[in-house]
Design an enzyme around this catalytic site. Sequence first.
Site, PDB file in Angstrom:
ATOM      1  N   GLY A  88       0.837  -1.012  -0.499  1.00 21.47           N
ATOM      2  CA  GLY A  88       0.283  -0.299   0.295  1.00 21.47           C
ATOM      3  C   GLY A  88       0.832   1.113   0.387  1.00 21.47           C
ATOM      4  O   GLY A  88       0.363   2.302   0.751  1.00 21.47           O
ATOM      5  N   ASP A  89       1.801   1.506  -0.341  1.00 19.47           N
ATOM      6  CA  ASP A  89       3.198   2.393  -0.606  1.00 19.47           C
ATOM      7  C   ASP A  89       3.762   1.612  -1.199  1.00 19.47           C
ATOM      8  O   ASP A  89       3.917   1.078  -2.596  1.00 19.47           O
ATOM      9  CB  ASP A  89       3.183   2.993   1.121  1.00 19.47           C
ATOM     10  CG  ASP A  89       3.700   4.022   1.386  1.00 19.47           C
ATOM     11  OD1 ASP A  89       4.244   5.256   0.029  1.00 19.47           O
ATOM     12  OD2 ASP A  89       3.451   4.742   2.380  1.00 19.47           O
ATOM     13  N   ASP A  90       5.410   3.008  -0.962  1.00 20.00           N
ATOM     14  CA  ASP A  90       6.538   2.688  -1.820  1.00 20.00           C
ATOM     15  C   ASP A  90       7.015   0.720  -2.024  1.00 20.00           C
ATOM     16  O   ASP A  90       7.225   0.558  -0.531  1.00 20.00           O
ATOM     17  CB  ASP A  90       7.583   3.383  -1.474  1.00 20.00           C
ATOM     18  CG  ASP A  90       7.586   4.347  -2.352  1.00 20.00           C
ATOM     19  OD1 ASP A  90       6.730   5.072  -2.713  1.00 20.00           O
ATOM     20  OD2 ASP A  90       7.917   5.248  -1.282  1.00 20.00           O
TER      21      ASP A  90
END
Length: 495
Positions: A285-287
Amino acid sequence: MMMEILSCNGRFQFQNPRRSVLAVVSAHKALFTVLWIIGFSSLFLWQRSSVEGIRIFLWVAWRPPGTALPRLRPVAFNLTDFGGVGDGVTLNTEAFKRAVAAISKFEKRGGAQLNVQSGRWLTAPFNLTSHMTLFLAEGAVILGVEDENLWPLMPPLPSYGYGREHKGPRYGSLIHGQKIVDVVITGHNGTIDGQGKSWWTKFRRRSLNYTRGPLVQFMWSEHINISNITLMNSPFWTLHPYDCKNINISKVTILAPISEAPNTDGIDPDSCENVVIENCYISVGDDGIAIKSGWDQYGIKYGRPSTNIVVRNLLIRSLVSAGVSIGSEMSGGVSNVAVENIYIWGSRRGVRIKTAPGRGGYVKNISYHNITLDNVRVGIVIKTDYNEHPDDDFDPHALPIISNITYDGIHGQGVRVPVRIQGSEEIPVQNVTFHDISIGITYKKKHLFQCSFVDGRVIGSIFPVPCENLDRYDEHGRLVMRSSSQNVSDVDYDI
């Protein structure tokens, strides 16, 4: 030499490993010889046909000093020997602590291994020790307890000044190692599950008083090997080596929901030296990967760069962020990073460098090679106004340096904006090279190759048409046209 292995009934059995190894080698000697001849012949033909092939072979074979393959431990234990119960309900924190304490006594004999058998092993956070192997069998799941009151509080990271989300302390990681050496986490693709959904909900409701903790974190440690496991549903960043040396991460699957799982970065090397990350699948859900080195004045003062990092052979999906990022916390500096053989799909951004005034530090000597973008909104990003600061005491005149960035062999399809390099008058992007770029676009508009305050070069023909800020060279390295407009800006955030 004799080796001790703890049997299922708790008694030690003695074996002669030298005799076993000799038997295996003898039985397969002919096969080894044939494979060696075939491999050498193939390599010889490959090298003759391609100078680039030689370079790639040598690069792929390279490992930083100290990242040797993990060795076998002379002693092995089972978690059940220390009272562990894998029913998904019983809390096993004390069983893990007793096991680690027992393993610590074998330091001078080469350490010991803790086997986590098939089952669901609920636990609060616990620490590892030096010369330890944590082995997760097939079907083994270590579950992080959801009650944040059972997660210990730790001081903020010295290069961040505050917790990343709140001032003051932060929650520790589920599995933690501090000032330890020679640690292995591996298995038959067993799982470490942080059960992060409750943490994400509380974060969105702003009901947490402290920064969420990572799933696995090592601090001030050396010679760490992580392989053949699944990490999932971290409360915060998933795997966070901090100020560590000689880290090898291979064949790791990292999972979190691609939306509604805030800040669940995959792997975040932070002020680390000599790191290899390879052969992993990451959907978070991010990098997917975020290389860091401290935040503003705290990172500048701490002064530990991230350097000598190889990221290769990865499949990454990041719907809300980037496949591979550098920054934005990069105040200690980031240098000598190679990112190659990466497939990024279904993501908001492909490869990104992000920083801002106040960060200080540098990002230099970064190479991207053989990157495939599939259904990505913005392919290549350099952003210099990522203005998120720990407090108001940062120095706005601490300007980062971005230089010597190479993009070679960047291909893909379904990309809305292939390149967006947003330098500024304060933070120009220097010495950028583009070669062998061919990206299929989904948006029929001019200026899809966007630049401002950047100097560098384009070698050969690339698609789409590069921005006017860059010098043009032919494939033989001869200057064709010098740019006279490095400071022109055609960044269009509407697309």
